[in-house]
Design an enzyme around this catalytic site. Sequence first.
Site, PDB file in Angstrom:
ATOM      1  CD  GLU A  43      -2.770  -0.928   2.538  1.00 52.61           C
ATOM      2  OE1 GLU A  43      -2.752   0.092   3.262  1.00 52.61           O
ATOM      3  OE2 GLU A  43      -3.359  -1.973   2.855  1.00 52.61           O
ATOM      4  CG  ASP A 101      -3.240   7.456   8.631  1.00 50.22           C
ATOM      5  OD1 ASP A 101      -3.219   6.219   8.717  1.00 50.22           O
ATOM      6  OD2 ASP A 101      -3.520   8.071   7.608  1.00 50.22           O
TER       7      ASP A 101
END
Length: 259
Positions: free
Chosen positions: A47, A58
Amino acid sequence: MVNRIHPLFQDSPKNLLSIYFCAGCPNLEGTADVIRTLEKNGVNMIEIGIPFSDPMADGIVIQNAATRALRNGMSLRLLFEQLQDIRRDVHIPLILMGYLNPIMQFGFENFCRKCTECGIDGVIIPDLPFKDYEESYKAIARKYDIRVIMLITPETDESRVREIDAHTDGFIYMVSSAATTGAQKDFDIQKQAYFKKIQDMNLRNPLMVGFGISNKQTFDAACSNSSGAIIGSRFVTLLNEAGGNTEKAIKKLKEEIGR
């Protein structure tokens, strides 16, 4: 060209290792080199993070990586340039992970076209609501054979999971907790019960577990109820500690997860 995601899950359906890194961090020019080195070291899928100034899903490690990448001058346009020739020698599935804002500025159809030109197999857009995907994005992604991978969390109800399974292709990204990304020491009983519950639904799409995987315990727990694990924060940390030396970082990570 056949999409590379399906053959991966058919040929080696267990203990897959997918690695996330942020394009442009620690070095602006390192993207293609990181990808090649990871493949050479037995990583099954990659990814590639598109840096964004406000990455909501995140934790601090990936936030910092994104900030650094943006300071280095990374952009979506530059990322596509760096990926232009990647398929000359890289054969594993490649997925772009990024937030809607930079992708929308680039134009979604333009984005999908570029993905196809570079040989990108799928995209993960954490802040793309499933309903919007269905109404506005699915047909365009299909046209370019780009798999849009959806995330599910312990909060996603069963009917929504089945709906996502029916309307997407590739794999389902099972987020280990409703929190942000970041390394964890182990997965509690509750999380493991959630992984098992989803696995027992016998979905059409394979499952990958992400968020919080950083050692043998979490890797094994993830793999026992899915096709494999996605590791981001821990790898990003090791890559920074190794001064951008991918070989060193991935070897250390594989040692830590016992693979």
